[in-house]
Design a protein around this motif. Structure first.
Motif, short mmCIF file in Angstrom:
data_model
loop_
_atom_site.label_atom_id
_atom_site.label_comp_id
_atom_site.label_asym_id
_atom_site.label_seq_id
_atom_site.Cartn_x
_atom_site.Cartn_y
_atom_site.Cartn_z
N THR A 210 -12.69 32.11 -36.35
CA THR A 210 -12.86 31.47 -35.05
C THR A 210 -12.76 29.96 -35.15
O THR A 210 -12.07 29.31 -34.36
CB THR A 210 -14.22 31.85 -34.45
OG1 THR A 210 -14.34 33.27 -34.38
CG2 THR A 210 -14.38 31.27 -33.05
N GLY A 211 -13.44 29.39 -36.13
CA GLY A 211 -13.39 27.94 -36.31
C GLY A 211 -12.01 27.46 -36.70
O GLY A 211 -11.55 26.42 -36.22
N LEU A 212 -11.34 28.21 -37.57
CA LEU A 212 -10.00 27.82 -37.99
C LEU A 212 -9.04 27.87 -36.81
O LEU A 212 -8.19 26.98 -36.66
CB LEU A 212 -9.52 28.74 -39.11
CG LEU A 212 -8.14 28.41 -39.69
CD1 LEU A 212 -8.11 26.99 -40.25
CD2 LEU A 212 -7.76 29.41 -40.77
N ALA A 213 -9.18 28.88 -35.97
CA ALA A 213 -8.31 28.98 -34.79
C ALA A 213 -8.50 27.78 -33.87
O ALA A 213 -7.53 27.26 -33.30
CB ALA A 213 -8.59 30.28 -34.05
N ALA A 214 -9.74 27.33 -33.72
CA ALA A 214 -10.01 26.17 -32.87
C ALA A 214 -9.38 24.91 -33.44
O ALA A 214 -8.84 24.07 -32.70
CB ALA A 214 -11.52 25.98 -32.70
N LEU A 215 -9.44 24.77 -34.75
CA LEU A 215 -8.85 23.59 -35.39
C LEU A 215 -7.33 23.59 -35.28
O LEU A 215 -6.71 22.58 -34.93
CB LEU A 215 -9.25 23.53 -36.86
CG LEU A 215 -10.68 23.08 -37.16
CD1 LEU A 215 -11.06 23.42 -38.59
CD2 LEU A 215 -10.84 21.58 -36.91
N THR A 216 -6.72 24.72 -35.58
CA THR A 216 -5.25 24.77 -35.57
C THR A 216 -4.68 24.70 -34.16
O THR A 216 -3.51 24.36 -33.98
CB THR A 216 -4.74 26.04 -36.26
OG1 THR A 216 -5.27 27.20 -35.59
CG2 THR A 216 -5.16 26.06 -37.72
N ALA A 217 -5.51 25.00 -33.15
CA ALA A 217 -5.04 24.90 -31.76
C ALA A 217 -4.97 23.46 -31.28
O ALA A 217 -4.36 23.18 -30.25
CB ALA A 217 -5.97 25.71 -30.84
N ARG A 218 -5.57 22.54 -32.03
CA ARG A 218 -5.56 21.13 -31.65
C ARG A 218 -4.20 20.53 -31.99
O ARG A 218 -3.82 20.45 -33.16
CB ARG A 218 -6.67 20.40 -32.43
CG ARG A 218 -6.88 18.95 -32.03
CD ARG A 218 -7.55 18.83 -30.70
NE ARG A 218 -7.87 17.43 -30.40
CZ ARG A 218 -8.31 17.01 -29.23
NH1 ARG A 218 -8.49 17.89 -28.25
NH2 ARG A 218 -8.57 15.74 -29.03
N PRO A 219 -3.40 20.11 -31.00
CA PRO A 219 -2.06 19.58 -31.28
C PRO A 219 -2.08 18.40 -32.23
O PRO A 219 -1.12 18.19 -32.99
CB PRO A 219 -1.55 19.17 -29.89
CG PRO A 219 -2.35 19.97 -28.92
CD PRO A 219 -3.70 20.14 -29.55
N GLN A 220 -3.16 17.62 -32.20
CA GLN A 220 -3.23 16.43 -33.06
C GLN A 220 -3.28 16.79 -34.54
O GLN A 220 -3.08 15.91 -35.39
CB GLN A 220 -4.45 15.59 -32.68
CG GLN A 220 -4.33 14.86 -31.36
CD GLN A 220 -4.61 15.75 -30.16
OE1 GLN A 220 -4.90 16.94 -30.31
NE2 GLN A 220 -4.54 15.19 -28.97
N LEU A 221 -3.57 18.04 -34.88
CA LEU A 221 -3.64 18.45 -36.28
C LEU A 221 -2.38 19.16 -36.74
O LEU A 221 -2.32 19.67 -37.86
CB LEU A 221 -4.86 19.35 -36.50
CG LEU A 221 -6.22 18.71 -36.22
CD1 LEU A 221 -7.34 19.69 -36.53
CD2 LEU A 221 -6.41 17.43 -37.01
N ALA A 222 -1.37 19.18 -35.91
CA ALA A 222 -0.15 19.92 -36.23
C ALA A 222 0.60 19.32 -37.41
O ALA A 222 1.43 19.99 -38.02
CB ALA A 222 0.77 19.97 -35.01
N GLY A 223 0.32 18.06 -37.76
CA GLY A 223 1.03 17.42 -38.86
C GLY A 223 0.37 17.56 -40.21
O GLY A 223 0.78 16.89 -41.17
N VAL A 239 -5.24 33.60 -41.07
CA VAL A 239 -3.94 33.18 -41.61
C VAL A 239 -2.92 33.06 -40.48
O VAL A 239 -2.10 32.14 -40.46
CB VAL A 239 -3.45 34.16 -42.69
CG1 VAL A 239 -2.07 33.75 -43.20
CG2 VAL A 239 -4.45 34.21 -43.84
N ARG A 240 -2.98 33.96 -39.53
CA ARG A 240 -2.03 33.88 -38.40
C ARG A 240 -2.22 32.61 -37.59
O ARG A 240 -1.25 32.05 -37.08
CB ARG A 240 -2.19 35.11 -37.51
CG ARG A 240 -1.76 36.42 -38.16
CD ARG A 240 -1.80 37.58 -37.20
NE ARG A 240 -1.63 38.85 -37.93
CZ ARG A 240 -2.62 39.65 -38.26
NH1 ARG A 240 -3.87 39.36 -37.90
NH2 ARG A 240 -2.39 40.76 -38.93
N SER A 241 -3.45 32.14 -37.49
CA SER A 241 -3.67 30.91 -36.74
C SER A 241 -3.05 29.71 -37.44
O SER A 241 -2.77 28.68 -36.81
CB SER A 241 -5.17 30.68 -36.52
OG SER A 241 -5.83 30.35 -37.73
N LEU A 242 -2.81 29.82 -38.77
CA LEU A 242 -2.17 28.74 -39.51
C LEU A 242 -0.71 28.57 -39.14
O LEU A 242 -0.09 27.57 -39.49
CB LEU A 242 -2.28 29.00 -41.01
CG LEU A 242 -3.69 28.98 -41.63
CD1 LEU A 242 -3.61 29.34 -43.11
CD2 LEU A 242 -4.33 27.61 -41.45
#
Length: 310
Positions: A210-223, A239-242
């Motif tokens: 759940t926490g990882l999905a929230a982080l990876t959903a943030r566009p600012q962290l896409a890089g 892993v899918r959220s990655l």
């Protein structure tokens, strides 16, 4: 304003020697010896080998004379881990009741772009890769405890203590071994207002899927390029959220129960073919997962051959 503009440009392009030279002019106008240090260190690569010892001694003498004053703007609780031209670039801070105020002050330093938050000042001196992995005790929530290090039972950190901070200047953030939790990870995601972060260390942070999905959903962290997620109770869903992090080149997924589905999810990620380092054990994906990785045509040859040897 000119000085602030140069500092902003150097945070974005720290290897711009021309900008550093211009910055040294401004420093010298203010009587800051780091202006001289920039000139000397930039001259060093162009110096004849026979003349380098004398220049190196001049640099060392300058640093010894002035270094004590170069961290006057940093709080006493901050520990400088790395510098460039005398300026702190990497700083460690121990979590405390006033962590927000300390971090806020650290982020005012012009060139701090790497921050490590630790639970204990002694952690800052440890080589994480050398720690024994003897984590065989669980807390009331079923999470492993670092009993081999004699650490106290970790309480859940209230990362809301960082509310209002702008972590957008950072290129690297290390929260390893802090009990962030999935809700803390969700809150943490909102503190990044720019897309500069390139490395994030969340080993043993309890973020879960759940926490990882929230982080990876943030566009600012896409890089993000480097991500450490060792022992976070991740599954194939995590892993899918990655898949949102298409630019990853280094990934640590050790000690997560991923199974064959996790291996397949990893191979389906857009970054799979660009990975240069992958920390993962056969027990994390099982025999069928190992077989998937060993036969994966889209993995770089070096990584694929490693799994063929398992």
């Amino acid at each position: 304003m000119e000085v602030m503009a140069i500092e902003e440009a150097l945070r974005a392009h720290p290897d711009d020697l021309t900008a550093w030279h211009a910055y040294s002019d401004r420093l010298l106008e203010r009587g800051d010896a780091r202006g001289t240090l920039i000139r000397l260190e930039q001259r060093l690569p162009r110096t004849r080998p026979a003349d380098r010892p004398a220049l190196e001694r001049e640099i060392a003498d300058l640093v010894a004379e002035h270094e004590d004053r170069w961290d006057d703007g940093l709080p006493g609780a901050a520990r400088v881990r790395s510098r460039r031209y005398g300026f702190a670039t990497e700083v460690a801070v121990t979590w405390s009741d006033d962590v927000r105020e300390v971090v806020e002050q650290v982020l005012r330093a012009p060139f701090v772009t790497t921050l490590r938050l630790t639970s204990n000042a002694a952690d800052d001196d440890d080589d994480d890769e050398e720690w024994e992995e003897d984590w065989d005790e669980e807390d009331e929530d079923g999470w492993d405890l670092a009993v081999d290090r004699g650490a106290p039972r970790p309480g859940r950190l209230d990362v809301r203590a960082l509310a209002g901070l702008d972590l957008g200047r950072l290129t690297e953030l290390d929260l390893s071994y802090l009990s962030v939790g999935f809700d803390g990870a969700e809150f943490l995601a909102g503190l990044f207002v720019s897309d500069r972060l390139r490395a994030l260390d969340l080993r043993y942070c309890r973020v879960a899927d759940t926490g990882l999905a929230a982080l990876t959903a943030r566009p600012q962290l896409a890089g993000l390029r480097r991500l450490h997620l060792q022992r976070n109770r991740l599954t194939a869903d995590g892993v899918r959220s990655l898949h949102r992090l298409a630019e990853l080149t280094e990934l640590d997924l050790r000690y997560n129960d991923l199974g064959e589905a996790g291996a397949r999810a990893l191979l389906a990620a857009p970054f799979a073919g660009s990975l240069t380092r992958l920390w993962l054990y056969d027990s994390d994906v099982g025999e069928d997962g190992v077989r998937e990785l060993a036969q994966a045509a889209n993995l770089p040859p070096g990584l694929r051959s490693m799994w063929r040897c398992v």
